[in-house]
Design a protein around this motif. Structure first.
Motif, PDB file in Angstrom:
ATOM      1  N   LEU A 135      46.285   2.893 -13.598  1.00 51.06           N
ATOM      2  CA  LEU A 135      46.717   3.394 -14.974  1.00 51.06           C
ATOM      3  C   LEU A 135      45.835   4.663 -15.382  1.00 51.06           C
ATOM      4  O   LEU A 135      46.576   5.430 -15.892  1.00 51.06           O
ATOM      5  CB  LEU A 135      46.281   2.231 -16.099  1.00 51.06           C
ATOM      6  N   GLU A 136      44.647   4.872 -14.882  1.00 52.85           N
ATOM      7  CA  GLU A 136      43.853   5.894 -14.941  1.00 52.85           C
ATOM      8  C   GLU A 136      44.740   7.219 -14.289  1.00 52.85           C
ATOM      9  O   GLU A 136      44.819   8.266 -14.934  1.00 52.85           O
ATOM     10  CB  GLU A 136      42.661   5.747 -14.598  1.00 52.85           C
ATOM     11  N   PHE A 137      45.208   7.022 -13.191  1.00 55.56           N
ATOM     12  CA  PHE A 137      45.793   8.009 -12.343  1.00 55.56           C
ATOM     13  C   PHE A 137      47.100   8.388 -13.192  1.00 55.56           C
ATOM     14  O   PHE A 137      47.590   9.521 -13.162  1.00 55.56           O
ATOM     15  CB  PHE A 137      46.108   7.666 -10.936  1.00 55.56           C
ATOM     16  N   ALA A 138      47.897   7.330 -13.615  1.00 54.56           N
ATOM     17  CA  ALA A 138      49.026   7.414 -14.367  1.00 54.56           C
ATOM     18  C   ALA A 138      48.989   8.221 -15.707  1.00 54.56           C
ATOM     19  O   ALA A 138      49.598   9.056 -15.969  1.00 54.56           O
ATOM     20  CB  ALA A 138      49.871   6.256 -14.800  1.00 54.56           C
ATOM     21  N   ASP A 139      47.974   8.010 -16.435  1.00 54.32           N
ATOM     22  CA  ASP A 139      47.570   8.723 -17.390  1.00 54.32           C
ATOM     23  C   ASP A 139      47.159  10.272 -17.226  1.00 54.32           C
ATOM     24  O   ASP A 139      47.793  11.172 -17.948  1.00 54.32           O
ATOM     25  CB  ASP A 139      46.450   8.117 -18.371  1.00 54.32           C
ATOM     26  N   PHE A 140      46.600  10.449 -16.138  1.00 54.17           N
ATOM     27  CA  PHE A 140      46.282  11.781 -15.980  1.00 54.17           C
ATOM     28  C   PHE A 140      47.355  12.604 -15.199  1.00 54.17           C
ATOM     29  O   PHE A 140      47.734  13.727 -15.789  1.00 54.17           O
ATOM     30  CB  PHE A 140      45.288  11.839 -14.593  1.00 54.17           C
ATOM     31  N   ARG A 158      46.458  -6.989 -11.783  1.00 51.80           N
ATOM     32  CA  ARG A 158      45.323  -6.847 -12.721  1.00 51.80           C
ATOM     33  C   ARG A 158      44.047  -6.409 -12.189  1.00 51.80           C
ATOM     34  O   ARG A 158      44.044  -6.159 -10.901  1.00 51.80           O
ATOM     35  CB  ARG A 158      45.090  -8.464 -13.277  1.00 51.80           C
ATOM     36  N   GLY A 159      43.063  -6.409 -12.600  1.00 50.29           N
ATOM     37  CA  GLY A 159      41.888  -5.907 -12.015  1.00 50.29           C
ATOM     38  C   GLY A 159      41.346  -4.632 -11.972  1.00 50.29           C
ATOM     39  O   GLY A 159      42.058  -3.733 -12.549  1.00 50.29           O
ATOM     40  N   PRO A 160      40.293  -4.364 -11.268  1.00 54.22           N
ATOM     41  CA  PRO A 160      39.928  -2.860 -11.193  1.00 54.22           C
ATOM     42  C   PRO A 160      40.986  -1.770 -10.563  1.00 54.22           C
ATOM     43  O   PRO A 160      41.044  -0.880 -10.859  1.00 54.22           O
ATOM     44  CB  PRO A 160      38.737  -3.006 -10.170  1.00 54.22           C
ATOM     45  N   GLN A 161      41.742  -2.575  -9.674  1.00 60.99           N
ATOM     46  CA  GLN A 161      42.700  -1.447  -8.912  1.00 60.99           C
ATOM     47  C   GLN A 161      43.750  -1.329  -9.977  1.00 60.99           C
ATOM     48  O   GLN A 161      44.174   0.110 -10.034  1.00 60.99           O
ATOM     49  CB  GLN A 161      43.395  -2.186  -7.880  1.00 60.99           C
ATOM     50  N   LEU A 162      44.292  -1.996 -10.888  1.00 61.91           N
ATOM     51  CA  LEU A 162      45.144  -1.776 -11.902  1.00 61.91           C
ATOM     52  C   LEU A 162      44.498  -0.800 -12.828  1.00 61.91           C
ATOM     53  O   LEU A 162      45.182   0.282 -13.338  1.00 61.91           O
ATOM     54  CB  LEU A 162      45.573  -3.150 -12.704  1.00 61.91           C
ATOM     55  N   ASP A 163      43.343  -0.979 -13.274  1.00 62.57           N
ATOM     56  CA  ASP A 163      42.856   0.236 -14.138  1.00 62.57           C
ATOM     57  C   ASP A 163      42.758   1.641 -13.357  1.00 62.57           C
ATOM     58  O   ASP A 163      43.070   2.444 -14.055  1.00 62.57           O
ATOM     59  CB  ASP A 163      41.234  -0.355 -14.253  1.00 62.57           C
ATOM     60  N   ARG A 164      42.310   1.759 -12.088  1.00 64.39           N
ATOM     61  CA  ARG A 164      42.428   2.790 -11.322  1.00 64.39           C
ATOM     62  C   ARG A 164      44.139   3.445 -11.332  1.00 64.39           C
ATOM     63  O   ARG A 164      44.051   4.753 -11.647  1.00 64.39           O
ATOM     64  CB  ARG A 164      41.898   2.748 -10.042  1.00 64.39           C
ATOM     65  N   ARG A 182      56.502   6.209 -18.908  1.00 68.70           N
ATOM     66  CA  ARG A 182      57.013   4.980 -19.274  1.00 68.70           C
ATOM     67  C   ARG A 182      56.524   3.984 -18.088  1.00 68.70           C
ATOM     68  O   ARG A 182      56.297   2.992 -18.611  1.00 68.70           O
ATOM     69  CB  ARG A 182      58.719   5.003 -18.849  1.00 68.70           C
ATOM     70  N   ALA A 183      56.068   4.510 -17.118  1.00 68.02           N
ATOM     71  CA  ALA A 183      55.423   3.706 -16.158  1.00 68.02           C
ATOM     72  C   ALA A 183      53.996   3.416 -16.698  1.00 68.02           C
ATOM     73  O   ALA A 183      53.552   2.125 -16.376  1.00 68.02           O
ATOM     74  CB  ALA A 183      55.207   4.371 -14.786  1.00 68.02           C
ATOM     75  N   ALA A 184      53.389   4.452 -17.038  1.00 68.14           N
ATOM     76  CA  ALA A 184      52.019   3.983 -17.664  1.00 68.14           C
ATOM     77  C   ALA A 184      51.882   2.895 -18.795  1.00 68.14           C
ATOM     78  O   ALA A 184      51.037   1.897 -18.681  1.00 68.14           O
ATOM     79  CB  ALA A 184      51.383   5.242 -18.206  1.00 68.14           C
ATOM     80  N   PHE A 185      52.894   3.046 -19.504  1.00 68.45           N
ATOM     81  CA  PHE A 185      53.004   1.741 -20.609  1.00 68.45           C
ATOM     82  C   PHE A 185      53.512   0.380 -19.979  1.00 68.45           C
ATOM     83  O   PHE A 185      52.929  -0.558 -20.118  1.00 68.45           O
ATOM     84  CB  PHE A 185      54.226   2.212 -21.388  1.00 68.45           C
ATOM     85  N   ARG A 186      54.422   0.484 -18.858  1.00 65.09           N
ATOM     86  CA  ARG A 186      54.940  -0.699 -18.481  1.00 65.09           C
ATOM     87  C   ARG A 186      53.942  -1.403 -17.619  1.00 65.09           C
ATOM     88  O   ARG A 186      53.791  -2.712 -17.521  1.00 65.09           O
ATOM     89  CB  ARG A 186      56.123  -0.282 -17.649  1.00 65.09           C
ATOM     90  N   GLY A 187      53.014  -0.408 -16.956  1.00 68.22           N
ATOM     91  CA  GLY A 187      51.966  -1.012 -16.355  1.00 68.22           C
ATOM     92  C   GLY A 187      50.853  -1.797 -16.957  1.00 68.22           C
ATOM     93  O   GLY A 187      50.189  -2.675 -16.451  1.00 68.22           O
ATOM     94  N   ARG A 188      50.685  -1.523 -18.147  1.00 71.66           N
ATOM     95  CA  ARG A 188      49.748  -1.885 -19.136  1.00 71.66           C
ATOM     96  C   ARG A 188      50.370  -3.365 -19.618  1.00 71.66           C
ATOM     97  O   ARG A 188      49.549  -4.146 -19.973  1.00 71.66           O
ATOM     98  CB  ARG A 188      49.628  -1.081 -20.375  1.00 71.66           C
ATOM     99  N   ARG A 189      51.541  -3.296 -19.505  1.00 71.07           N
ATOM    100  CA  ARG A 189      52.235  -4.768 -19.752  1.00 71.07           C
ATOM    101  C   ARG A 189      52.285  -5.591 -18.911  1.00 71.07           C
ATOM    102  O   ARG A 189      51.985  -6.830 -19.093  1.00 71.07           O
ATOM    103  CB  ARG A 189      53.567  -4.597 -20.522  1.00 71.07           C
ATOM    104  N   HIS A 190      52.550  -5.143 -17.689  1.00 68.44           N
ATOM    105  CA  HIS A 190      53.125  -5.955 -16.711  1.00 68.44           C
ATOM    106  C   HIS A 190      52.293  -5.883 -15.304  1.00 68.44           C
ATOM    107  O   HIS A 190      52.750  -6.590 -14.309  1.00 68.44           O
ATOM    108  CB  HIS A 190      54.763  -5.700 -16.316  1.00 68.44           C
ATOM    109  N   GLY A 191      51.703  -4.680 -15.166  1.00 67.74           N
ATOM    110  CA  GLY A 191      51.020  -4.471 -14.242  1.00 67.74           C
ATOM    111  C   GLY A 191      51.998  -3.762 -13.019  1.00 67.74           C
ATOM    112  O   GLY A 191      53.085  -3.284 -13.349  1.00 67.74           O
ATOM    113  N   PHE A 192      51.624  -3.482 -11.805  1.00 65.60           N
ATOM    114  CA  PHE A 192      52.253  -2.818 -10.900  1.00 65.60           C
ATOM    115  C   PHE A 192      52.564  -3.721  -9.695  1.00 65.60           C
ATOM    116  O   PHE A 192      51.800  -4.541  -9.282  1.00 65.60           O
ATOM    117  CB  PHE A 192      51.746  -1.331 -10.342  1.00 65.60           C
ATOM    118  N   ARG A 193      53.440  -3.363  -8.500  1.00 64.09           N
ATOM    119  CA  ARG A 193      53.581  -4.143  -7.505  1.00 64.09           C
ATOM    120  C   ARG A 193      52.290  -4.009  -6.654  1.00 64.09           C
ATOM    121  O   ARG A 193      51.828  -5.088  -5.936  1.00 64.09           O
ATOM    122  CB  ARG A 193      54.646  -3.398  -6.696  1.00 64.09           C
TER     123      ARG A 193
END
Length: 323
Positions: free
Chosen positions: A306-311, A298-304, A283-294
């Motif tokens: 999300l990659e960790f969440a998927d793993f 956005r940007g490269p840090q968000l991508d990292r 759920r966090a991996a999907f929510r992060g794609r829609r809204h980001g995390f605290r």
């Protein structure tokens, strides 16, 4: 005898709290912030307290260290932004009565305010790691798991919305989660989320919400106050704790160890905790794609992240049959 000036501005709001509240809540947040110093002053008068230190803050509220001149006792005044998610925090504290959590001295539901026992400012995340962190959190989880009173929101009532959100996100969002990972999250909703016990659970139990204290070594703060499965909070803890394990030499082994220690300490079924943790992470991996995390919107840090969440979601998922 301690006294305070009459009707003066008694607090300065932290700039970071002001900024994030306006970003999150917009005009209603700005209006509430304008009233907040007066609200604090009103509550200090109501409960016979004086300020006793710098104002702290969490995500949605300010924490004002205070003393009660009548007995000199140290406490904190917490005032939260009026939001449905903050309604049941005092209900949870009232049921626990200091068992594993800070004591509730007074509540002002009209102001989303509480007068609470003062704990330290150091968190379990700062002072512990590895087995100690998981073991302490597990013991707190076990102590907080008591019968829930009527009137608290039941987590099982959210199951239909969770399932619908998972299906929509899996279909609409670009993501790397394999079908069997999403499928296990959906199975957890069907098999665990719809039939939960009426047990009081914290609802946001992670290491930053467990503080060093004097009356007991560790006390929980900031509960949501739900009725549900205590293993749900194990999932919350492990989702947050995994971020601190990212530098481990063997991340899969470290995550499995954290599961083992937490489940044993909390006296919970390890497989049940794993399944809740997997659902939380998906759920966090999907929510992060829609809204980001605290930590990153956005940007490269968000991508990292999300990659960790998927793993992590794959790591917590049972291998598909035949794999």
């Amino acid at each position: 005898m301690i006294s305070r000036p009459e009707r003066v501005k008694v607090i300065d709001l932290p700039s970071a709290f002001v900024r994030t509240t306006v970003e999150r809540e917009g005009e209603p947040g700005a209006a509430w912030l304008a009233e907040l110093p007066g609200i604090v002053d009103e509550l200090l008068t109501r409960w016979g307290c004086v300020p006793d230190g710098a104002v702290l803050h969490g995500g949605v509220g300010v924490i004002v260290p205070v003393r009660r001149p009548a007995d000199g006792e140290a406490a904190v005044l917490k005032v939260s932004f009026p939001h449905p998610g903050n309604v049941h925090e005092p209900d949870a504290f009232a049921v626990w009565g200091g068992r594993g959590a800070v004591l509730l001295h007074q509540r002002g539901d009209d102001r989303f305010a509480m007068l609470l026992e003062r704990a330290g400012t150091s968190t379990l995340e700062q002072l512990a790691d590895g087995d100690e962190l998981a073991a302490v959190a597990g013991r707190i989880n076990r102590r907080l798991a008591v019968p829930a009173p009527p009137g608290l929101p039941r987590l099982r009532e959210q199951a239909d919305a969770w399932e619908e959100r998972l299906r929509v996100d899996a279909e609409e969002l670009s993501h790397a989660l394999p079908p069997h990972v999403v499928g296990e999250a959906l199975a957890t909703v069907r098999e665990l989320a719809r039939a939960q016990p009426d047990t009081l659970v914290h609802g946001d139990l992670h290491a930053r919400n467990i503080l060093r204290a004097r009356r007991e070594p560790w006390l929980a703060v900031d509960p949501k106050g739900y009725a549900g499965d205590p293993a749900y909070d194990g999932g919350t803890l492990l989702k947050a704790h995994a971020v601190t394990l990212v530098e481990a030499d063997d991340l899969p082994k470290a995550v499995q160890r954290a599961l083992d220690v937490f489940a044993e300490s909390a006296e919970l079924d390890r497989e049940r905790v794993r399944r809740w943790a997997q659902l939380h992470v998906v759920r966090a991996a999907f929510r992060g794609r829609r809204h980001g995390f605290r930590r990153a919107r956005r940007g490269p840090q968000l991508d990292r992240i999300l990659e960790f969440a998927d793993f992590l979601a794959e790591l917590l998922t049972r291998p598909p049959a035949g794999a």
